[in-house]
Scaffold this motif. Sequence first.
Motif, PDB file in Angstrom:
ATOM      1  N   SER A   1       0.830  -1.218   0.000  1.00 15.76           N
ATOM      2  CA  SER A   1       0.000   0.000   0.000  1.00 15.76           C
ATOM      3  C   SER A   1       0.860   1.262   0.000  1.00 15.76           C
ATOM      4  N   LEU A   2       1.838   1.280  -0.888  1.00 10.67           N
ATOM      5  CA  LEU A   2       2.719   2.442  -0.983  1.00 10.67           C
ATOM      6  C   LEU A   2       2.005   3.574  -1.705  1.00 10.67           C
ATOM      7  N   ASP A   3       2.387   4.800  -1.358  1.00 16.06           N
ATOM      8  CA  ASP A   3       1.867   5.990  -2.023  1.00 16.06           C
ATOM      9  C   ASP A   3       2.866   6.368  -3.116  1.00 16.06           C
TER      10      ASP A   3
ATOM     11  N   ILE B   1      12.880   7.780 -12.332  1.00 10.55           N
ATOM     12  CA  ILE B   1      13.089   7.043 -11.085  1.00 10.55           C
ATOM     13  C   ILE B   1      11.802   7.132 -10.262  1.00 10.55           C
ATOM     14  N   PRO B   2      11.007   6.062 -10.188  1.00 11.31           N
ATOM     15  CA  PRO B   2       9.793   6.094  -9.374  1.00 11.31           C
ATOM     16  C   PRO B   2      10.110   6.327  -7.892  1.00 11.31           C
ATOM     17  N   VAL B   3       9.323   7.190  -7.264  1.00 17.78           N
ATOM     18  CA  VAL B   3       9.458   7.476  -5.842  1.00 17.78           C
ATOM     19  C   VAL B   3       8.139   7.123  -5.165  1.00 17.78           C
ATOM     20  N   MET B   4       8.240   6.332  -4.110  1.00 18.28           N
ATOM     21  CA  MET B   4       7.083   5.906  -3.341  1.00 18.28           C
ATOM     22  C   MET B   4       7.313   6.197  -1.869  1.00 18.28           C
ATOM     23  N   THR B   5       6.230   6.349  -1.117  1.00 20.48           N
ATOM     24  CA  THR B   5       6.366   6.580   0.316  1.00 20.48           C
ATOM     25  C   THR B   5       5.571   5.540   1.086  1.00 20.48           C
ATOM     26  N   SER B   6       5.993   5.344   2.332  1.00 20.36           N
ATOM     27  CA  SER B   6       5.322   4.426   3.242  1.00 20.36           C
ATOM     28  C   SER B   6       5.262   5.062   4.628  1.00 20.36           C
TER      29      SER B   6
ATOM     30  N   ARG C   1       7.884  10.037   5.242  1.00 18.77           N
ATOM     31  CA  ARG C   1       8.687  11.172   4.764  1.00 18.77           C
ATOM     32  C   ARG C   1       8.159  11.613   3.407  1.00 18.77           C
ATOM     33  N   LYS C   2       8.128  12.908   3.172  1.00 16.47           N
ATOM     34  CA  LYS C   2       7.596  13.482   1.940  1.00 16.47           C
ATOM     35  C   LYS C   2       8.709  14.184   1.169  1.00 16.47           C
ATOM     36  N   PRO C   3       8.925  13.794  -0.078  1.00 17.10           N
ATOM     37  CA  PRO C   3       9.956  14.460  -0.882  1.00 17.10           C
ATOM     38  C   PRO C   3       9.487  15.848  -1.300  1.00 17.10           C
ATOM     39  N   ASP C   4      10.432  16.756  -1.506  1.00 20.01           N
ATOM     40  CA  ASP C   4      10.036  18.095  -1.963  1.00 20.01           C
ATOM     41  C   ASP C   4       9.793  18.071  -3.467  1.00 20.01           C
TER      42      ASP C   4
ATOM     43  N   ILE D   1      15.210  12.614   1.702  1.00 18.06           N
ATOM     44  CA  ILE D   1      14.174  13.137   0.803  1.00 18.06           C
ATOM     45  C   ILE D   1      14.703  14.189  -0.172  1.00 18.06           C
ATOM     46  N   HIS D   2      15.974  14.497  -0.117  1.00 24.93           N
ATOM     47  CA  HIS D   2      16.527  15.585  -0.922  1.00 24.93           C
ATOM     48  C   HIS D   2      16.832  15.145  -2.353  1.00 24.93           C
ATOM     49  N   LEU D   3      17.125  16.106  -3.173  1.00 27.44           N
ATOM     50  CA  LEU D   3      17.365  15.942  -4.598  1.00 27.44           C
ATOM     51  C   LEU D   3      18.439  14.908  -4.927  1.00 27.44           C
ATOM     52  N   ASN D   4      19.457  14.805  -4.120  1.00 31.48           N
ATOM     53  CA  ASN D   4      20.586  13.931  -4.434  1.00 31.48           C
ATOM     54  C   ASN D   4      20.228  12.451  -4.447  1.00 31.48           C
ATOM     55  N   ILE D   5      19.124  12.054  -3.816  1.00 30.20           N
ATOM     56  CA  ILE D   5      18.754  10.636  -3.860  1.00 30.20           C
ATOM     57  C   ILE D   5      18.428  10.207  -5.283  1.00 30.20           C
ATOM     58  N   VAL D   6      17.853  11.108  -6.052  1.00 33.05           N
ATOM     59  CA  VAL D   6      17.521  10.789  -7.442  1.00 33.05           C
ATOM     60  C   VAL D   6      18.794  10.618  -8.266  1.00 33.05           C
ATOM     61  N   ALA D   7      19.767  11.468  -8.052  1.00 35.25           N
ATOM     62  CA  ALA D   7      21.032  11.358  -8.777  1.00 35.25           C
ATOM     63  C   ALA D   7      21.705  10.020  -8.495  1.00 35.25           C
TER      64      ALA D   7
END
Length: 113
Positions: free
Chosen positions: A11-13, A89-94, A74-77, A52-58
Amino acid sequence: MVLQEIVNSLSLDVKTPELDLTKEVTGGYISDLLSDVMGNASQGNIWITLQIHLNIVAVASLKGLAGIILVNNRKPDEDTLRRAIAENIPVMTSTLPTFELVGRLYALGLRCR
């Protein structure tokens, strides 16, 4: 296992719904240290982190990761999400803490590879 199966089972967002969730997930990697992920995660892994910062995508893009799951609600900006879409890069939250989320991924059959 594909990303969509993980999303449904846990049930990830999905924060990047415009991206393809049929990517094959080859394993998982858990770390909040970017240099650790760069040095040790494998292509196709799903990355579990609270960063949650930009560098995780890199980092995810550099390593060819299948996606990123952010734990503890946690909510990414918006900059992070825009970059994730640009880099595919798909980003999901739990809402789950890391330990519980990883236990559930393990129960689904996902292993570190």
